[in-house]
Write an enzyme that holds these catalytic residues in place. Structure first.
Site, short mmCIF file in Angstrom:
data_model
loop_
_atom_site.label_atom_id
_atom_site.label_comp_id
_atom_site.label_asym_id
_atom_site.label_seq_id
_atom_site.Cartn_x
_atom_site.Cartn_y
_atom_site.Cartn_z
N HIS A 97 -106.71 -56.40 -17.50
CA HIS A 97 -106.31 -57.81 -17.37
C HIS A 97 -107.55 -58.67 -17.20
O HIS A 97 -108.50 -58.26 -16.52
CB HIS A 97 -105.41 -58.01 -16.15
CG HIS A 97 -104.24 -57.09 -16.12
ND1 HIS A 97 -103.22 -57.14 -17.02
CD2 HIS A 97 -103.94 -56.06 -15.28
CE1 HIS A 97 -102.33 -56.20 -16.75
NE2 HIS A 97 -102.74 -55.52 -15.70
N GLU A 114 -104.17 -56.66 -9.39
CA GLU A 114 -102.98 -55.97 -8.90
C GLU A 114 -103.39 -54.84 -7.97
O GLU A 114 -104.59 -54.56 -7.79
CB GLU A 114 -102.17 -55.41 -10.07
CG GLU A 114 -102.92 -54.41 -10.94
CD GLU A 114 -102.14 -54.05 -12.21
OE1 GLU A 114 -101.87 -54.95 -13.02
OE2 GLU A 114 -101.80 -52.87 -12.37
N HIS A 171 -107.16 -49.55 -16.68
CA HIS A 171 -106.26 -48.77 -15.84
C HIS A 171 -105.01 -48.34 -16.59
O HIS A 171 -104.62 -48.98 -17.58
CB HIS A 171 -105.86 -49.56 -14.59
CG HIS A 171 -105.11 -50.83 -14.91
ND1 HIS A 171 -105.75 -52.00 -15.25
CD2 HIS A 171 -103.79 -51.12 -14.95
CE1 HIS A 171 -104.86 -52.94 -15.47
NE2 HIS A 171 -103.65 -52.44 -15.30
N ARG A 191 -103.97 -54.52 -24.14
CA ARG A 191 -103.77 -53.08 -24.30
C ARG A 191 -104.98 -52.49 -25.01
O ARG A 191 -105.33 -52.92 -26.12
CB ARG A 191 -102.49 -52.84 -25.10
CG ARG A 191 -101.97 -51.43 -24.99
CD ARG A 191 -100.62 -51.28 -25.70
NE ARG A 191 -99.53 -51.88 -24.98
CZ ARG A 191 -98.61 -52.69 -25.52
NH1 ARG A 191 -98.66 -52.99 -26.80
NH2 ARG A 191 -97.65 -53.19 -24.79
#
Ligand code: ZN
Length: 314
Positions: A97, A114, A171, A191
């Protein structure tokens, strides 16, 4: 002011990598590929809804718009957090991200930091966290040559582990893991790699290779977590992270404990056991799979029971 905890009805999402583990939280699943439970969500793709008290039927997004006093009148054009429980029966795609600056500039949306709490996993389960490239050129070259095994760093996990995943971290959640994810309320995902998987129509999912190369932190950071434990009476509080975006704790309750909610709000997800919350004359039962919000100026209350909870706030 509200002196009631607000219990939320989650939203469920089918995913190709999902499974049936979310049943163990007492949820009725959509199908045998239920991947996500959005517990606290105020997002265009899903809104959790209050199921008790004076705000019954209101979505978290509506409360944020119309009842900002519940959140201490803090600023912001959207509710800042998103809490999910994920059941990864299969590997999730490898992703990264952007940070807020890149996200706002290129996608008109915030970036995403996150964090993950491993609720349960199979023996040998692994996540992908970080990579081995030393320079952006090397990172790009290894992606273009498909040297995934060499590039991606695998980390074994066990229940109770916690991972902070700042924006820019490559991740992926691996197969056989049930995770509670606390994140910035945004959806900007690039992605990197999808294991060359094809869907039922034979299509590959879209990749965002150039963006991934641009936003990935290089060299990679190590997954450090230094939990701080505080025990007071029957409550053991483990603080996993205090970041610019959120603070996340685990509460382990064995008996009764007196607490004081004096923050703008707190989000509580019950991941094990059951108990009751006592506020003045009122008593609210809770059990594994419940999610409740303690609003601003909730004040003093008591918890009684045997339960494990993941708690987040700003
Ligand atoms: Zn992610």
């Amino acid at each position: 002011m509200s002196t009631q905890p607000l219990f939320f009805e989650p939203v469920f999402k089918e995913r190709i990598w999902g499974g049936e583990q979310l049943k163990s939280f007492g949820y009725e699943l959509l199908s045998s590929q239920t991947g996500e439970c959005w517990a606290f969500a105020a997002h265009s793709n899903g809104q959790s809804v209050v199921k008790n008290g004076e705000f019954k039927g209101s979505s978290l997004g509506e409360l944020w718009e119309k009842q900002r006093e519940l959140f201490g009148n803090i600023e912001g054009d959207r509710f800042p957090l998103l809490t999910k429980i994920l059941d990864a029966a299969q590997d999730l795609s490898v992703q990264v991200h952007p940070d807020d600056e890149y996200g706002l500039k290129h996608e008109g949306d915030l970036g995403k930091t996150e964090c993950w709490y491993i609720i349960d996993c199979e023996d040998g389960a692994e996540i992908i966290y970080g990579h081995t490239a030393k320079t952006r050129e090397e990172f790009a070259a290894m992606i273009h040559e498909g040297k995934w095994d060499e590039l991606l760093t695998k980390v074994p996990v066990k229940p109770g582990d916690f991972f902070f995943v700042p924006s820019g971290t490559v991740h992926a959640i691996g197969a056989g893991i049930v995770i509670l994810e606390t994140q910035q309320n945004s959806d900007t995902t690039y992605r990197v790699y999808d294991y060359d998987r094809r869907d039922n129509q034979g299509n590959l999912r879209e990749l965002h290779v150039e963006q991934s190369i641009a936003v990935t932190t290089i060299p990679s950071i190590e997954p450090v977590s230094k939990p701080v434990v505080n025990t007071s009476g029957n409550m053991k509080i483990t603080t996993f992270v205090e970041s610019d975006y959120f603070t996340v704790h685990r509460w382990e309750l064995e008996g009764s404990a007196k607490l004081d909610q004096n923050l703008s709000f707190q989000l509580v997800s019950v991941i094990e056991g059951a108990g009751s919350l006592i506020k003045g004359e009122e008593k609210y039962e809770f059990k594994k799979g419940d999610h409740f919000l303690l609003p601003f100026e909730f004040g003093e209350y008591e918890l009684d029971g045997n339960a494990e909870m993941i708690v987040s706030h700003l």
